[in-house]
Design an enzyme around this catalytic site. Structure first.
Site, mmCIF file in Angstrom:
data_model
loop_
_atom_site.group_PDB
_atom_site.id
_atom_site.type_symbol
_atom_site.label_atom_id
_atom_site.label_comp_id
_atom_site.label_asym_id
_atom_site.label_seq_id
_atom_site.Cartn_x
_atom_site.Cartn_y
_atom_site.Cartn_z
ATOM 1 N N LYS A 187 -23.358 32.158 10.056
ATOM 2 C CA LYS A 187 -23.115 33.433 10.744
ATOM 3 C C LYS A 187 -22.578 33.188 12.159
ATOM 4 O O LYS A 187 -21.685 33.891 12.625
ATOM 5 C CB LYS A 187 -24.410 34.264 10.818
ATOM 6 N N LYS A 247 -18.925 30.763 -3.609
ATOM 7 C CA LYS A 247 -19.639 31.721 -4.451
ATOM 8 C C LYS A 247 -19.106 33.132 -4.251
ATOM 9 O O LYS A 247 -18.489 33.423 -3.220
ATOM 10 C CB LYS A 247 -21.131 31.674 -4.146
ATOM 11 N N LYS A 286 -20.530 39.466 -0.960
ATOM 12 C CA LYS A 286 -20.243 40.869 -0.700
ATOM 13 C C LYS A 286 -19.139 41.057 0.341
ATOM 14 O O LYS A 286 -18.349 41.970 0.253
ATOM 15 C CB LYS A 286 -21.511 41.570 -0.190
HETATM 16 P P1 TYM Z 1 -28.164 39.304 -0.387
HETATM 17 O O1 TYM Z 1 -28.110 40.754 -0.121
HETATM 18 O O2 TYM Z 1 -27.132 38.432 0.250
HETATM 19 O O3 TYM Z 1 -28.087 39.024 -1.946
HETATM 20 C C1 TYM Z 1 -28.953 39.671 -2.847
HETATM 21 C C2 TYM Z 1 -29.331 38.739 -3.975
HETATM 22 O O4 TYM Z 1 -28.169 38.309 -4.683
HETATM 23 C C3 TYM Z 1 -28.166 36.878 -4.771
HETATM 24 N N1 TYM Z 1 -26.777 36.392 -4.740
HETATM 25 C C4 TYM Z 1 -26.269 35.518 -5.619
HETATM 26 N N2 TYM Z 1 -26.822 34.906 -6.678
HETATM 27 C C5 TYM Z 1 -26.018 34.091 -7.402
HETATM 28 N N3 TYM Z 1 -24.704 33.881 -7.132
HETATM 29 C C6 TYM Z 1 -24.107 34.491 -6.075
HETATM 30 N N4 TYM Z 1 -22.809 34.314 -5.851
HETATM 31 C C7 TYM Z 1 -24.903 35.349 -5.255
HETATM 32 N N5 TYM Z 1 -24.645 36.101 -4.160
HETATM 33 C C8 TYM Z 1 -25.817 36.729 -3.855
HETATM 34 C C9 TYM Z 1 -28.952 36.415 -3.555
HETATM 35 O O5 TYM Z 1 -29.458 35.116 -3.759
HETATM 36 C C10 TYM Z 1 -30.040 37.462 -3.492
HETATM 37 O O6 TYM Z 1 -31.077 37.158 -4.377
HETATM 38 N N6 TYM Z 1 -31.806 37.578 2.544
HETATM 39 C C11 TYM Z 1 -31.548 38.277 1.296
HETATM 40 C C12 TYM Z 1 -32.202 39.662 1.219
HETATM 41 C C13 TYM Z 1 -33.667 39.671 1.422
HETATM 42 C C14 TYM Z 1 -34.659 39.135 0.560
HETATM 43 C C15 TYM Z 1 -35.899 39.453 1.159
HETATM 44 C C16 TYM Z 1 -34.606 38.441 -0.651
HETATM 45 C C17 TYM Z 1 -34.300 40.251 2.475
HETATM 46 N N7 TYM Z 1 -35.658 40.101 2.321
HETATM 47 C C18 TYM Z 1 -37.098 39.061 0.574
HETATM 48 C C19 TYM Z 1 -35.811 38.053 -1.222
HETATM 49 C C20 TYM Z 1 -37.043 38.364 -0.622
HETATM 50 C C21 TYM Z 1 -30.057 38.484 1.181
HETATM 51 O O7 TYM Z 1 -29.355 38.518 2.149
HETATM 52 O O8 TYM Z 1 -29.623 38.741 -0.087
#
Ligand code: TYM
Length: 341
Positions: A115, A197, A200
């Site tokens: 970031k 990967k 978003k």
């Molecule tokens: P975020 O919003 O970036 O992504 C949400 C979930 O999607 C998974 N993910 C992927 N899995 C496989 N391949 C990909 N290309 C891919 N892109 C995204 C992420 O691993 C995630 O599971 N920090 C977290 C949000 C969060 C969270 C939490 C997660 C906040 N508090 C507590 C678990 C527990 C995040 O930014 O996810």
């Protein structure tokens, strides 16, 4: 007596449309886990503030994440589906955990470094302590299983460290949380541009969103990087070809994957045909979800009711945990009074 169910917690930031990575890394597991565990799934709106989103877009994005979760099969009567900012206890626990998190380890976090590279003018303290807030989300419900994709592995490792420190200092309050996937490994859904990967915010043309229309899906898949094909039988696959096979394994029939693997191994593969097939299988997979999302998004009253119902359940669990936390930390100065002070 029935055995107490293990607790599951996970979250998704409302920073845009959900994509195939979010589905296969996270939501697919949520849907299965809600049948077997006590589940808390959240829209991580506080986490999204670290990148200063447009305040007007936030509402739409929160609605969308809720609708997308439900359209993928999440049942708000089985799992608590809520918004992070509605559970004030999260911020309290985040504050306490910040006292146990060290600057050095936070600065070393891969997502923080990334970031800072992407937005050098906004390396705020919220970004630095992002893994601390994530830990608070999880342990607020004393969850032990966290369904996430591979990119979250380091955050979970940090969460375990914070929990160990807390328990060591104040006594055993929290179980150690672990990243979870039903398969043997955490999932990383690759992007369509040959490396990295799906994500978003970066490279929209290499990411398949659950909201993409059929034409966009076909076009994106046809643009995926390929070459002229192997020249020797049973050659190793370059990463960008391996990725196309990986994507095919997610949505196509086994027989289809087998056919193209054999064609690859005997050097008769036609990538144009393979991508055409993959495009059609993606359309078949994504279009019913997209249509459901659109019909759910039209019903604000329902979404609001889901969010309130989820928050109520999450608050109850959060309040019980915080009682234990304050007690363990010595923050109770008098014996029980109506305010608990
Ligand atoms: P975020 O919003 O970036 O992504 C949400 C979930 O999607 C998974 N993910 C992927 N899995 C496989 N391949 C990909 N290309 C891919 N892109 C995204 C992420 O691993 C995630 O599971 N920090 C977290 C949000 C969060 C969270 C939490 C997660 C906040 N508090 C507590 C678990 C527990 C995040 O930014 O996810």
């Amino acid at each position: 007596m029935s055995k107490k169910k293990e607790i599951v917690m996970s979250g998704i930031r409302p920073t845009g449309f959900l994509h195939l990575g979010n589905y296969f890394g996270a939501v697919k597991n949520y849907v299965r886990m809600q049948e077997e565990y006590e589940c808390f799934f959240m829209v991580a709106d506080l986490h999204s503030l670290t990148t200063h989103p447009d305040t007007k877009e936030l509402k739409q994005n929160v609605h969308r994440v809720l609708a997308e979760n439900i359209a993928c099969g999440l049942d708000p009567d089985k799992a608590a589906l809520y918004c992070q900012s509605h559970i004030y206890e999260t911020s309290e626990l985040y504050l306490y955990l910040n006292m146990l998190a060290y600057k050095g380890e936070l600065e070393k976090t891969t997502t923080f470094k990334e970031k800072v590279r992407l937005q050098p003018d906004n390396s705020n303290a919220g970004l630095l302590t992002y893994p601390v807030l994530q830990t608070a989300d999880i342990i607020l419900h004393r969850a032990s299983l966290v369904p996430v994709g591979k990119d979250q592995e380091q955050h979970l490792e940090m969460a375990r460290n914070f929990v160990k420190r807390f328990n060591h200092r104040y006594g055993e309050v929290f179980p150690e949380p672990h990243a979870f996937n039903y398969g043997s490994e955490l999932v990383k859904v690759p992007s369509l541009d040959g490396s990295g990967k799906m994500s978003k915010s970066e490279n929209q043309y290499a990411t398949l969103y659950l909201a993409d229309d059929d034409d966009a899906i076909r076009k994106k898949v046809m643009r995926a990087k390929t070459d002229s094909g192997p020249t020797a039988p049973n050659s190793a696959k370059p990463e960008y070809i391996e990725n196309i096979f990986l994507l095919m394994k997610l949505v196509s029939e086994e027989a289809t994957v087998k056919k193209f693997s054999e064609d690859y191994n005997n050097c008769t593969i036609r990538y144009g045909d393979m991508k055409k097939q993959l495009g059609e299988d993606m359309v078949k997979f994504i279009s019913p979800i997209r249509n459901k999302v659109n019909s759910i998004l039209g019903n604000e009253t329902y979404l609001r009711q889901v969010m309130e119902q989820g928050a109520e359940k999450a608050r109850k669990s959060a309040k019980a945990t915080m009682e234990l936390v304050r007690e363990a930390m010595g923050l109770k100065y008098f014996t029980a009074t109506p305010t608990g002070a």
